[in-house]
Structure formats: structure tokens, C-alpha cells
Design an enzyme around this catalytic site. Structure first.
Site, PDB file in Angstrom:
ATOM      1  N   ASP A  67      91.895  36.981-117.520  1.00 23.68           N
ATOM      2  CA  ASP A  67      90.617  36.660-118.146  1.00 23.68           C
ATOM      3  C   ASP A  67      89.579  37.736-117.861  1.00 23.68           C
ATOM      4  O   ASP A  67      89.807  38.635-117.052  1.00 23.68           O
ATOM      5  CB  ASP A  67      90.110  35.275-117.675  1.00 23.68           C
ATOM      6  CG  ASP A  67      90.181  35.100-116.162  1.00 23.68           C
ATOM      7  OD1 ASP A  67      90.364  36.097-115.449  1.00 23.68           O
ATOM      8  OD2 ASP A  67      90.059  33.959-115.698  1.00 23.68           O
ATOM      9  N   ASN A 135      86.983  23.097-109.997  1.00 25.08           N
ATOM     10  CA  ASN A 135      87.059  21.958-110.920  1.00 25.08           C
ATOM     11  C   ASN A 135      88.444  21.836-111.567  1.00 25.08           C
ATOM     12  O   ASN A 135      88.611  21.138-112.560  1.00 25.08           O
ATOM     13  CB  ASN A 135      85.974  22.076-112.003  1.00 25.08           C
ATOM     14  CG  ASN A 135      86.109  23.368-112.809  1.00 25.08           C
ATOM     15  OD1 ASN A 135      87.074  24.110-112.650  1.00 25.08           O
ATOM     16  ND2 ASN A 135      85.161  23.629-113.685  1.00 25.08           N
ATOM     17  N   HIS A 137      90.158  24.410-112.872  1.00 27.61           N
ATOM     18  CA  HIS A 137      90.459  25.366-113.945  1.00 27.61           C
ATOM     19  C   HIS A 137      91.527  26.376-113.511  1.00 27.61           C
ATOM     20  O   HIS A 137      91.681  26.671-112.330  1.00 27.61           O
ATOM     21  CB  HIS A 137      89.196  26.053-114.491  1.00 27.61           C
ATOM     22  CG  HIS A 137      88.573  27.116-113.643  1.00 27.61           C
ATOM     23  ND1 HIS A 137      87.214  27.195-113.428  1.00 27.61           N
ATOM     24  CD2 HIS A 137      89.108  28.169-112.972  1.00 27.61           C
ATOM     25  CE1 HIS A 137      86.956  28.242-112.673  1.00 27.61           C
ATOM     26  NE2 HIS A 137      88.081  28.851-112.379  1.00 27.61           N
ATOM     27  N   GLU A 142      88.571  25.618-118.636  1.00 30.68           N
ATOM     28  CA  GLU A 142      87.791  24.603-117.934  1.00 30.68           C
ATOM     29  C   GLU A 142      88.311  23.201-118.266  1.00 30.68           C
ATOM     30  O   GLU A 142      89.051  23.017-119.237  1.00 30.68           O
ATOM     31  CB  GLU A 142      86.323  24.720-118.367  1.00 30.68           C
ATOM     32  CG  GLU A 142      85.673  26.081-118.051  1.00 30.68           C
ATOM     33  CD  GLU A 142      85.253  26.228-116.587  1.00 30.68           C
ATOM     34  OE1 GLU A 142      85.892  25.619-115.701  1.00 30.68           O
ATOM     35  OE2 GLU A 142      84.280  26.958-116.337  1.00 30.68           O
TER      36      GLU A 142
HETATM   37  C1  GLP Z   1      87.678  32.409-111.394  1.00 29.48           C
HETATM   38  C2  GLP Z   1      88.843  32.985-112.178  1.00 29.48           C
HETATM   39  C3  GLP Z   1      90.072  32.237-111.878  1.00 29.48           C
HETATM   40  C4  GLP Z   1      90.188  32.059-110.391  1.00 29.48           C
HETATM   41  C5  GLP Z   1      89.168  31.094-109.913  1.00 29.48           C
HETATM   42  C6  GLP Z   1      89.183  30.840-108.406  1.00 29.48           C
HETATM   43  O1  GLP Z   1      86.828  31.659-112.160  1.00 29.48           O
HETATM   44  N1  GLP Z   1      88.641  33.019-113.585  1.00 29.48           N
HETATM   45  O2  GLP Z   1      91.165  32.950-112.418  1.00 29.48           O
HETATM   46  O3  GLP Z   1      91.432  31.513-110.086  1.00 29.48           O
HETATM   47  O4  GLP Z   1      87.926  31.554-110.300  1.00 29.48           O
HETATM   48  O5  GLP Z   1      88.367  31.772-107.769  1.00 29.48           O
HETATM   49  P1  GLP Z   1      88.191  31.885-106.203  1.00 29.48           P
HETATM   50  O6  GLP Z   1      89.470  32.402-105.705  1.00 29.48           O
HETATM   51  O7  GLP Z   1      87.065  32.860-106.040  1.00 29.48           O
HETATM   52  O8  GLP Z   1      87.865  30.537-105.699  1.00 29.48           O
END
Ligand code: GLP
Length: 255
Positions: A67, A135, A137, A142
Site C-alpha cells: 500500500d 482495528n 486492518h 479498513e
Molecule cells: C499501516 C499499514 C499496514 C500495517 C499497519 C500496522 O497502516 N498500512 O500495512 O500493517 O499499519 O502498523 P504498525 O506496525 O505500525 O502497528
């Protein structure tokens, strides 16, 4: 489903890196889906360490990032493309594979997502690495996202914006472009990595709750080859939840 729990996230990261490292040494073409976020930082650190020791890289890996924010320039320090260069790609040079990013600077996200979708559809990814949003995702899919979703532009939820603002220099974009749930599920193998106490409840929901679009990661229960790697904090509720899962083929390894 294989669940691997390590007492420290550093050990869990070494383990994940040891799964990914051989792909970078392969001389056969490999398609690897990569993720960003704080969880990935110790994993890429361990991977860089493992890759800079020992055998040369094979140069046959093609990477695809899940992404990207939209709109954002690829040289913006908050972009996921820069994240990947900072934490992985610039350290393992000469980079002889190929890396694919969704272009956050594209004026027409539909066109850009169509381009990326064609690349994905050409052949399934061998492995998709995933983090887990607070959440539920995965990627930027989402809660409420259709399980049939494909690569597209999405609006970011306030929870995701607040969480990711910690890592983002300046004003955070409120949209993103992301691989869809169906794209993620098309990967042959999935590695989901979850660290920290604040993710323990959402991890339990994802692995043992109902498979529902309210928790996008819950769809992973239907994937045939998933490895979940957690540190002790995130994994702390799993014992309790596993007790009710006698009919599911789940193996648990404690590192
Ligand atoms: C972001 C990314 C995800 C990632 C998630 C968790 O929003 N788009 O691909 O897995 O957050 O992030 P973190 O590891 O900083 O908690």
C-alpha cells in the site's frame, strides 16, 4: 495455521527474517509482498543483518509493496516507498531484484491501481508479509472492506490516521491506495506479524473471532497457508483462545 510465539520481538523478528532471507538468495524467480509499519522495522533490521552475511543475493526476487498513502510523492519521507528504502532496500545493495510500489503521486488512482493489479494478476505472490492494524486492518483495508476487494483507492479511518501520525512527518494524507483483501488472499503463503500488548485483543479477534468484514484480518482464517508470528505481549491471550479451537488444524511453536 501455524502460530509462532517468541518471548521478545527481536527473536520473533529474527525468525521472520530467517523465513524471508532465502527468498533473496534464490536464483529462481520469487514474488514477495512486503509491508510497512513499526512492526516491520526490527524485521527488516534482522533481514539486512542476515542478508549482508553469507551467500550473495540471487537477484531473482521481485517485491510488491502492499500500500501507499495518496496523494504523496515517492520521495516524501513519510511515503512507504521511502520507508522501504530506509529500512531495507538501500542496505542490501547492489539491489539486483526489482521492487514495485503503488505510486502515491499518481493523478488518477484508478489507472495506477489497474497497472498494479495487472502485475499482481500475472502470477500469485509466493509470500505476502503482513502487519495488523489496531482495528483489524490488513494493508489499508479498513473494517467494512469487502473480502472481494481488489487494488483501489480508500479513505483512511480516524484510528489509522491517529496511529500512523506517530511515524508521519507533517500532515498525514487521509487517503491511500492499497492491494485488496482478495489480492492478499491470492498469495500462496501469508506471514502475519503482530507485536505489543495493544494488539493482543485484535489478534485474538482476527484468529479466533467470527470471520467478518468488521475485522478484515479474520479472513486469514480461511487461507490454507498462514503463519502468525507474535511476541509474548501480543500472544498473551492466545493460550486461552486456543482452548476452544480443537477442531481447527493449528500448530503452536514457542521459540
Ligand atoms: C499501516 C499499514 C499496514 C500495517 C499497519 C500496522 O497502516 N498500512 O500495512 O500493517 O499499519 O502498523 P504498525 O506496525 O505500525 O502497528
Amino acid at each position: 495455521m501455524n502460530i509462532v510465539v517468541a518471548s521478545r520481538k527481536e527473536d520473533a523478528s529474527e525468525y521472520v527474517a530467517s523465513l524471508l532471507g532465502p527468498l533473496f538468495r534464490s536464483v529462481e524467480p520469487i514474488r514477495l509482498g512486503l509491508a510497512t509499519g513499526e512492526t516491520m522495522i526490527p524485521i527488516y533490521q534482522a533481514l539486512v543483518r542476515q542478508l549482508t552475511e553469507g551467500h550473495p543475493l540471487g537477484g531473482a526476487v521481485e517485491t510488491f509493496n502492499l500500500d501507499e498513502y495518496w496523494p504523496i510523492n515517492s520521495d516524501h519521507p513519510g511515503s512507504f516507498e521511502q520507508f522501504m528504502h530506509r529500512h531495507l532496500l538501500s542496505h542490501i545493495g547492489p539491489w539486483v531484484g526489482r521492487s514495485n510500489f503503488l505510486q502515491g503521486a499518481c493523478p488518477d488512482p484508478d489507472l495506477e491501481c489497474g497497472r498494479f493489479q495487472k502485475l499482481l494478476n500475472w502470477r500469485p505472490l509466493d509470500i505476502q508479509l503482513l502487519g495488523l492494524g489496531l482495528n483489524g486492518h490488513i494493508g489499508f483495508n479498513e473494517p467494512g472492506t469487502s473480502f472481494h476487494s481488489r487494488t483501489r483507492k480508500v479513505a483512511l479511518s480516524p484510528t489509522t490516521q491517529a496511529r500512523n501520525a506517530r511515524q508521519f512527518p507533517g500532515a498525514m494524507p487521509d487517503h491511500a491506495i492499497t492491494m485488496g483483501i482478495a489480492d492478499i488472499m491470492a498469495a500462496k503463503n501469508i506471514i502475519l506479524v503482530v507485536f505489543g500488548l495493544d494488539k493482543k485483543d485484535v489478534l485474538a479477534r482476527a484468529l479466533f473471532g467470527p470471520v467478518s468484514e468488521d475485522c478484515p484480518a479474520s479472513i486469514l482464517q480461511n487461507h490454507p497457508q498462514v503463519t502468525v508470528v507474535a511476541d509474548e505481549e501480543a500472544g498473551s491471550v492466545l493460550d486461552q483462545s486456543l482452548a476452544g479451537q480443537k477442531d481447527r488444524p493449528i500448530s503452536v511453536t514457542v521459540l
